[in-house]
Structures are given as structure tokens and as C-alpha cells.
Design a protein around this motif. Structure first.
Motif, PDB file in Angstrom:
ATOM      1  N   HIS A  33       0.840  -1.210   0.000  1.00 27.72           N
ATOM      2  CA  HIS A  33       0.000   0.000   0.000  1.00 27.72           C
ATOM      3  C   HIS A  33       0.871   1.254   0.000  1.00 27.72           C
ATOM      4  O   HIS A  33       0.649   2.190  -0.782  1.00 27.72           O
ATOM      5  N   LEU A  34       1.875   1.279   0.881  1.00 23.12           N
ATOM      6  CA  LEU A  34       2.748   2.453   0.979  1.00 23.12           C
ATOM      7  C   LEU A  34       3.639   2.582  -0.249  1.00 23.12           C
ATOM      8  O   LEU A  34       3.871   3.693  -0.739  1.00 23.12           O
ATOM      9  N   ASP A  35       4.124   1.475  -0.771  1.00 20.35           N
ATOM     10  CA  ASP A  35       4.923   1.515  -1.997  1.00 20.35           C
ATOM     11  C   ASP A  35       4.114   2.080  -3.168  1.00 20.35           C
ATOM     12  O   ASP A  35       4.607   2.925  -3.916  1.00 20.35           O
ATOM     13  N   ARG A  36       2.882   1.595  -3.324  1.00 22.97           N
ATOM     14  CA  ARG A  36       2.044   2.083  -4.432  1.00 22.97           C
ATOM     15  C   ARG A  36       1.765   3.567  -4.302  1.00 22.97           C
ATOM     16  O   ARG A  36       1.822   4.307  -5.284  1.00 22.97           O
ATOM     17  N   GLN A  37       1.480   4.033  -3.080  1.00 27.03           N
ATOM     18  CA  GLN A  37       1.217   5.459  -2.870  1.00 27.03           C
ATOM     19  C   GLN A  37       2.439   6.286  -3.237  1.00 27.03           C
ATOM     20  O   GLN A  37       2.336   7.302  -3.926  1.00 27.03           O
ATOM     21  N   LEU A  38       3.615   5.863  -2.796  1.00 26.45           N
ATOM     22  CA  LEU A  38       4.826   6.630  -3.080  1.00 26.45           C
ATOM     23  C   LEU A  38       5.234   6.544  -4.547  1.00 26.45           C
ATOM     24  O   LEU A  38       5.711   7.531  -5.117  1.00 26.45           O
ATOM     25  N   GLN A  39       5.035   5.404  -5.173  1.00 26.50           N
ATOM     26  CA  GLN A  39       5.313   5.296  -6.614  1.00 26.50           C
ATOM     27  C   GLN A  39       4.392   6.235  -7.395  1.00 26.50           C
ATOM     28  O   GLN A  39       4.830   6.936  -8.309  1.00 26.50           O
ATOM     29  N   PRO A  45      10.101   4.029  -4.459  1.00 20.63           N
ATOM     30  CA  PRO A  45       9.630   3.015  -3.512  1.00 20.63           C
ATOM     31  C   PRO A  45       9.743   3.517  -2.075  1.00 20.63           C
ATOM     32  O   PRO A  45      10.442   4.498  -1.785  1.00 20.63           O
ATOM     33  N   HIS A  46       9.081   2.834  -1.188  1.00 18.16           N
ATOM     34  CA  HIS A  46       9.050   3.196   0.227  1.00 18.16           C
ATOM     35  C   HIS A  46      10.450   3.282   0.835  1.00 18.16           C
ATOM     36  O   HIS A  46      10.739   4.183   1.621  1.00 18.16           O
ATOM     37  N   ILE A  47      11.340   2.373   0.479  1.00 18.53           N
ATOM     38  CA  ILE A  47      12.695   2.385   1.042  1.00 18.53           C
ATOM     39  C   ILE A  47      13.412   3.683   0.687  1.00 18.53           C
ATOM     40  O   ILE A  47      14.127   4.253   1.512  1.00 18.53           O
ATOM     41  N   TYR A  48      13.227   4.201  -0.525  1.00 18.81           N
ATOM     42  CA  TYR A  48      13.879   5.452  -0.922  1.00 18.81           C
ATOM     43  C   TYR A  48      13.310   6.620  -0.123  1.00 18.81           C
ATOM     44  O   TYR A  48      14.040   7.513   0.285  1.00 18.81           O
ATOM     45  N   TYR A  49      12.015   6.608   0.076  1.00 19.50           N
ATOM     46  CA  TYR A  49      11.386   7.657   0.875  1.00 19.50           C
ATOM     47  C   TYR A  49      11.999   7.672   2.278  1.00 19.50           C
ATOM     48  O   TYR A  49      12.335   8.730   2.810  1.00 19.50           O
ATOM     49  N   GLY A  50      12.158   6.495   2.867  1.00 19.79           N
ATOM     50  CA  GLY A  50      12.749   6.401   4.198  1.00 19.79           C
ATOM     51  C   GLY A  50      14.163   6.955   4.239  1.00 19.79           C
ATOM     52  O   GLY A  50      14.561   7.602   5.220  1.00 19.79           O
ATOM     53  N   LEU A  51      14.935   6.730   3.194  1.00 19.71           N
ATOM     54  CA  LEU A  51      16.292   7.285   3.135  1.00 19.71           C
ATOM     55  C   LEU A  51      16.256   8.807   3.066  1.00 19.71           C
ATOM     56  O   LEU A  51      17.024   9.490   3.748  1.00 19.71           O
ATOM     57  N   LEU A  52      15.354   9.346   2.258  1.00 22.02           N
ATOM     58  CA  LEU A  52      15.224  10.801   2.159  1.00 22.02           C
ATOM     59  C   LEU A  52      14.813  11.408   3.498  1.00 22.02           C
ATOM     60  O   LEU A  52      15.318  12.461   3.898  1.00 22.02           O
ATOM     61  N   VAL A  53      13.899  10.744   4.203  1.00 15.46           N
ATOM     62  CA  VAL A  53      13.461  11.232   5.518  1.00 15.46           C
ATOM     63  C   VAL A  53      14.648  11.270   6.476  1.00 15.46           C
ATOM     64  O   VAL A  53      14.852  12.260   7.191  1.00 15.46           O
ATOM     65  N   GLN A  54      15.443  10.196   6.505  1.00 17.13           N
ATOM     66  CA  GLN A  54      16.603  10.167   7.397  1.00 17.13           C
ATOM     67  C   GLN A  54      17.557  11.313   7.098  1.00 17.13           C
ATOM     68  O   GLN A  54      18.063  11.971   8.012  1.00 17.13           O
ATOM     69  N   LEU A  55      17.807  11.559   5.818  1.00 12.87           N
ATOM     70  CA  LEU A  55      18.710  12.645   5.450  1.00 12.87           C
ATOM     71  C   LEU A  55      18.123  14.001   5.811  1.00 12.87           C
ATOM     72  O   LEU A  55      18.837  14.888   6.284  1.00 12.87           O
ATOM     73  N   ALA A  56      16.828  14.174   5.620  1.00 17.95           N
ATOM     74  CA  ALA A  56      16.176  15.447   5.945  1.00 17.95           C
ATOM     75  C   ALA A  56      16.264  15.742   7.440  1.00 17.95           C
ATOM     76  O   ALA A  56      16.360  16.911   7.839  1.00 17.95           O
ATOM     77  N   LEU A 116      10.513  15.540  -1.102  1.00 18.48           N
ATOM     78  CA  LEU A 116      10.092  14.997   0.193  1.00 18.48           C
ATOM     79  C   LEU A 116       8.980  15.860   0.793  1.00 18.48           C
ATOM     80  O   LEU A 116       7.978  15.331   1.273  1.00 18.48           O
ATOM     81  N   SER A 117       9.131  17.168   0.735  1.00 17.48           N
ATOM     82  CA  SER A 117       8.116  18.081   1.281  1.00 17.48           C
ATOM     83  C   SER A 117       6.778  17.937   0.558  1.00 17.48           C
ATOM     84  O   SER A 117       5.721  18.003   1.190  1.00 17.48           O
ATOM     85  N   ARG A 118       6.819  17.743  -0.740  1.00 19.82           N
ATOM     86  CA  ARG A 118       5.582  17.559  -1.521  1.00 19.82           C
ATOM     87  C   ARG A 118       4.944  16.198  -1.262  1.00 19.82           C
ATOM     88  O   ARG A 118       3.721  16.067  -1.292  1.00 19.82           O
ATOM     89  N   THR A 119       5.778  15.193  -1.031  1.00 18.05           N
ATOM     90  CA  THR A 119       5.304  13.814  -0.901  1.00 18.05           C
ATOM     91  C   THR A 119       4.843  13.471   0.511  1.00 18.05           C
ATOM     92  O   THR A 119       3.945  12.639   0.692  1.00 18.05           O
ATOM     93  N   ALA A 120       5.431  14.103   1.513  1.00 17.78           N
ATOM     94  CA  ALA A 120       5.167  13.747   2.916  1.00 17.78           C
ATOM     95  C   ALA A 120       3.691  13.806   3.301  1.00 17.78           C
ATOM     96  O   ALA A 120       3.200  12.875   3.948  1.00 17.78           O
ATOM     97  N   PRO A 121       2.945  14.851   2.928  1.00 19.39           N
ATOM     98  CA  PRO A 121       1.526  14.867   3.351  1.00 19.39           C
ATOM     99  C   PRO A 121       0.726  13.669   2.856  1.00 19.39           C
ATOM    100  O   PRO A 121      -0.050  13.080   3.612  1.00 19.39           O
ATOM    101  N   GLY A 122       0.926  13.271   1.607  1.00 17.39           N
ATOM    102  CA  GLY A 122       0.213  12.107   1.078  1.00 17.39           C
ATOM    103  C   GLY A 122       0.655  10.818   1.740  1.00 17.39           C
ATOM    104  O   GLY A 122      -0.160   9.919   1.988  1.00 17.39           O
ATOM    105  N   HIS A 123       1.944  10.732   2.060  1.00 21.96           N
ATOM    106  CA  HIS A 123       2.445   9.530   2.713  1.00 21.96           C
ATOM    107  C   HIS A 123       1.899   9.417   4.136  1.00 21.96           C
ATOM    108  O   HIS A 123       1.459   8.346   4.555  1.00 21.96           O
ATOM    109  N   VAL A 124       1.900  10.525   4.856  1.00 16.27           N
ATOM    110  CA  VAL A 124       1.355  10.519   6.220  1.00 16.27           C
ATOM    111  C   VAL A 124      -0.128  10.137   6.183  1.00 16.27           C
ATOM    112  O   VAL A 124      -0.598   9.355   7.017  1.00 16.27           O
TER     113      VAL A 124
END
Length: 167
Positions: A33-39, A45-56, A116-124
Motif C-alpha cells: 500500500h505504501l509503496d504504491r502510494q509513493l510510486q 519506492p518506500h525504502i527510498y522515501y525512508g532514506l530521504l526522511v533520514q537525510l532530511a 520529500l516536502s511535496r510527498t510527505a503529506p500524502g504519505h502521512v
């Protein structure tokens, strides 16, 4: 030769089997579900989003590659591949570590921070809808406690442990 009788396996009870299968089913569906939303929303993919969050969240939006792999619980090879893809998108860049010639930093670029800023609201919203909105406050607390206990029990303590980020 060891002739001691082998210990019988502790098979799961019917209830434990039910819980285990429900867990596996739910985690597979949640990750999908989370992978499809982020794609759909960001082409990642979700793993890339997590890496961006850690860096942010890191000071100066940068982390040593080894620390990033450790935090993400992934192999260095998988991290290197992910960072290469994120670099290709212009979201991350690598920098050499001045104090360690073999070390590198992953640095979140301004473009990466913007994505990341644009994507975060939809992911949350996807996380909230898929997980938290389905549980009562008591269930959320129990779930969090159970996940913490499981993670603590699986986190190796010894220096020579076979850990993904050391492979």
C-alpha cells in the motif's frame, strides 16, 4: 559425533499460527500500500522515501553512508544502489569524507528536500488511513509496545553480529 536426541520443535499453537499469519498478511499489504502510494505520488519506492526522511532529519541533511545503511537496516550494496538511483534523480549527492578517505556522505539536495516536502503529506495520510485510523488508542499503544519489544529482542548486541549494514 553428537548422539543426543534432537529437541522437538516448539510448533506454533493454532492461536499463534493465526496471529503469525495475520501479521505476515498485514505487513505485506501495508508495505505494498505504501509503496504504491509513493510510486504514484513521487515515483519512488518506500525504502527510498525512508532514506530521504533520514537525510532530511540529519544535521546539515547529511549522513555517513554506513550510518544511513545501519538506520535503514539494509546492506551497503542495497544502499549504494538506492543512492545511485536517488543521485540520478538529483535528490541526493555523495560527498567524500574529509577525515576518512574510504568514507562517504549521502547529502539530501534542495530538489530532494522539495520532493520529500511535496510527498510527505500524502504519505502521512496513507500511513494514518492504513494503520492508525483502524486502531483504538489502546490498540495503538499495545501495538507500539509489542513492536518495540520485538525490535529490541532482534537487535544484536555483540560486535561480531551478522548485521545487514555490515555485509
Amino acid at each position: 559425533m553428537n548422539t543426543a536426541p534432537a529437541e522437538e520443535p516448539r510448533w506454533l499453537t493454532d492461536e499463534e499460527q493465526r496471529i503469525w499469519r495475520a501479521y505476515m498478511h498485514a505487513t505485506t499489504l501495508l508495505e505494498d500500500h505504501l509503496d504504491r502510494q509513493l510510486q504514484r505520488d513521487a515515483g519512488m519506492p518506500h525504502i527510498y522515501y525512508g532514506l530521504l526522511v533520514q537525510l532530511a532529519e540529519a544535521p546539515r541533511r547529511r549522513l555517513r553512508m554506513t550510518e544511513l545503511a545501519m538506520n535503514a537496516k539494509i546492506t551497503r550494496s542495497r544502499l549504494s544502489h538506492a543512492i545511485a538511483r536517488l543521485e540520478k534523480n538529483g535528490w541526493v549527492r555523495r560527498e567524500d569524507c574529509p577525515s576518512d578517505k574510504r568514507g562517504q556522505f549521502a547529502v539530501l539536495t534542495n530538489d530532494g528536500f522539495e520532493v520529500l516536502s511535496r510527498t510527505a503529506p500524502g504519505h502521512v495520510a496513507a500511513v494514518r488511513q492504513a494503520l492508525f485510523d483502524r486502531l483504538t488508542a489502546d490498540q495503538q499503544k499495545a501495538f507500539g509496545e509489542a513492536m518495540r519489544v520485538i525490535a529490541e529482542g532482534l537487535q544484536p548486541k555483540d560486535a561480531g553480529a551478522d548485521l545487514p549494514w555490515l555485509r
